[in-house]
Design an enzyme around this catalytic site. Structure first.
Site, PDB file in Angstrom:
ATOM      1  CG  HIS A 189      -2.787  -8.574  -1.802  1.00 22.67           C
ATOM      2  ND1 HIS A 189      -1.978  -8.337  -0.741  1.00 22.67           N
ATOM      3  CD2 HIS A 189      -2.453  -7.667  -2.738  1.00 22.67           C
ATOM      4  CE1 HIS A 189      -1.178  -7.328  -1.026  1.00 22.67           C
ATOM      5  NE2 HIS A 189      -1.452  -6.907  -2.217  1.00 22.67           N
ATOM      6  CE  LYS A 223      -2.777  -1.822  -5.794  1.00 27.84           C
ATOM      7  NZ  LYS A 223      -4.084  -2.197  -6.359  1.00 27.84           N
ATOM      8  CB  VAL A 232      -0.995  -0.013   1.197  1.00 23.31           C
ATOM      9  CG1 VAL A 232      -0.261   0.077   2.533  1.00 23.31           C
ATOM     10  CG2 VAL A 232      -2.019   1.103   1.086  1.00 23.31           C
TER      11      VAL A 232
HETATM   12  P1  GDP Z   1      -1.098   2.606  -3.884  1.00 15.87           P
HETATM   13  O1  GDP Z   1      -1.664   2.495  -2.492  1.00 15.87           O
HETATM   14  O2  GDP Z   1      -0.011   1.624  -4.119  1.00 15.87           O
HETATM   15  O3  GDP Z   1      -2.142   2.567  -4.960  1.00 15.87           O
HETATM   16  O4  GDP Z   1      -0.360   4.019  -3.953  1.00 15.87           O
HETATM   17  P2  GDP Z   1      -0.865   5.397  -4.574  1.00 15.87           P
HETATM   18  O5  GDP Z   1      -0.814   5.359  -6.053  1.00 15.87           O
HETATM   19  O6  GDP Z   1      -2.138   5.792  -3.929  1.00 15.87           O
HETATM   20  O7  GDP Z   1       0.326   6.354  -4.115  1.00 15.87           O
HETATM   21  C1  GDP Z   1       0.591   6.605  -2.745  1.00 15.87           C
HETATM   22  C2  GDP Z   1       1.215   7.966  -2.594  1.00 15.87           C
HETATM   23  O8  GDP Z   1       2.496   8.019  -3.231  1.00 15.87           O
HETATM   24  C3  GDP Z   1       0.408   9.084  -3.222  1.00 15.87           C
HETATM   25  O9  GDP Z   1       0.472  10.225  -2.365  1.00 15.87           O
HETATM   26  C4  GDP Z   1       1.118   9.357  -4.524  1.00 15.87           C
HETATM   27  O10 GDP Z   1       0.957  10.672  -4.964  1.00 15.87           O
HETATM   28  C5  GDP Z   1       2.547   9.059  -4.188  1.00 15.87           C
HETATM   29  N1  GDP Z   1       3.315   8.586  -5.363  1.00 15.87           N
HETATM   30  C6  GDP Z   1       2.974   7.569  -6.168  1.00 15.87           C
HETATM   31  N2  GDP Z   1       3.899   7.385  -7.120  1.00 15.87           N
HETATM   32  C7  GDP Z   1       4.850   8.332  -6.914  1.00 15.87           C
HETATM   33  C8  GDP Z   1       6.088   8.667  -7.573  1.00 15.87           C
HETATM   34  O11 GDP Z   1       6.509   8.052  -8.565  1.00 15.87           O
HETATM   35  N3  GDP Z   1       6.800   9.687  -7.039  1.00 15.87           N
HETATM   36  C9  GDP Z   1       6.402  10.387  -5.957  1.00 15.87           C
HETATM   37  N4  GDP Z   1       7.173  11.359  -5.515  1.00 15.87           N
HETATM   38  N5  GDP Z   1       5.251  10.098  -5.317  1.00 15.87           N
HETATM   39  C10 GDP Z   1       4.489   9.096  -5.783  1.00 15.87           C
END
Ligand code: GDP
Length: 296
Positions: free
Chosen positions: A73, A29, A25
């Site tokens: 998952h 993703k 998380v």
């Molecule tokens: P998930 O829970 O894996 O779906 O993660 P999210 O896509 O919601 O991302 C979690 C946090 O990390 C968010 O605040 C995003 O803006 C940040 N984030 C995601 N990818 C990147 C990246 O490549 N660079 C930076 N700096 N922040 C990122």
């Protein structure tokens, strides 16, 4: 007899790979899925592309790739448990500033068990605190040794924020896909997998599907686990009404009598009578099983 068991592959066509992105998380993703989509769709094409959707197809150098979001998952396990092996390639996302975490480990064992080729996307490389070597070392400890360390897993640095590395990742997916020689019969009876489904006000049961064989068309009689119906309308991943979906394509389908479970297999039938009978029999069977469980 031998002749009959032989699968006729004369009509088989190469189909696009179906890719799942998994990871701990907050490792990015959702951001990565959204960035891949928006960076590959020509400006001005279709409306609602800013909205996150659970499955879509993009093109990279004229080759298609379908991405599926697996919300949690549990849904992925459910899909696997039901035999719906919809995924061809798994991308494990690891944040470059955070490294391997508990869910990363879970995803690794999941991915290994699936037997699918795995690519590691080391995300957030735009961050000052990003540490690719740390991620590689932690992954190597989990028997996920990078190619450049003598292993067989590709590690691609990406940023869902800037878009850096995304082309690299897509090229890598296409390379893996070529090795897999994914083929299906576009002329076969349509078969699709439900990625998610819900009841929508005024629309009834709506199922998001990925086509695995044949072509699913408006008007097809369908069985989907214990549900059945006739395809009333199909909306593609660009939000456009279409008449059909082909191999590895994804969209939403209207016309089932009830909401199917994620992972259910949708199959086109010759007649509505057949579709209804199969679904009804399955529903009765499921009820009988439930009953025998509850009386034990
Ligand atoms: P998930 O829970 O894996 O779906 O993660 P999210 O896509 O919601 O991302 C979690 C946090 O990390 C968010 O605040 C995003 O803006 C940040 N984030 C995601 N990818 C990147 C990246 O490549 N660079 C930076 N700096 N922040 C990122």
């Amino acid at each position: 007899d031998y002749q009959e068991e032989e699968i006729d592959e004369t009509n088989f066509k190469t189909r696009p790979p179906v890719v799942t992105i998994m990871g701990h998380v907050d490792h990015g993703k959702t951001s990565l899925l959204d960035k891949i989509r928006t960076s590959k769709i020509a400006a001005g094409e279709a409306g609602g592309i800013t909205q996150h959707i659970s499955a879509y197809t993009i093109e990279q150098n004229g080759e298609k790739i379908t991405f599926v979001d697996t919300p949690g998952h549990a849904a992925f396990s459910a899909m696997r448990a039901r035999g719906a092996e919809v995924t061809d390639i798994i991308i494990i996302v690891v944040a470059a500033d955070d490294g391997v975490k508990q869910q990363t480990e879970e995803v690794i064992s999941h991915a290994k068990a699936s037997g699918c080729p795995i690519i590691v996307a080391v995300n957030k490389i735009d961050k000052e605190t990003a540490n690719m070597d740390m991620v590689k070392a932690q992954m190597a400890e989990k028997e996920m040794t990078p190619v450049d360390w003598g292993g067989d897993i590709e590690f691609i640095g990406v940023s869902a924020l800037t878009g850096e590395g995304i082309d690299d990742l897509l090229e890598n997916i296409l390379l893996q896909s070529e090795i897999l020689e994914l083929k299906a019969d576009p002329e076969a009876k349509a078969k699709a997998t439900v990625v998610e489904a819900s009841l929508e006000k005024g629309r009834g049961p709506v199922a998001t599907i990925i086509v695995q064989n044949g072509e699913l068309k408006v008007g097809d009689n369908i069985v989907c686990d214990t549900t059945f119906g006739r395809v009333k309308a199909i909306t593609n991943d660009m939000g456009q009404q279409v008449k059909s979906l082909g191999l590895s394509e994804t969209g939403t389908v209207l016309g089932l009598n009830e909401v199917p479970v994620a992972g259910a297999i949708m199959v086109a039938q010759d007649s509505d009578k057949e579709a209804r009978e199969i679904a009804t029999k399955r529903a009765e069977h499921a009820r009988a099983k439930e009953l025998s469980k509850s009386t034990k």
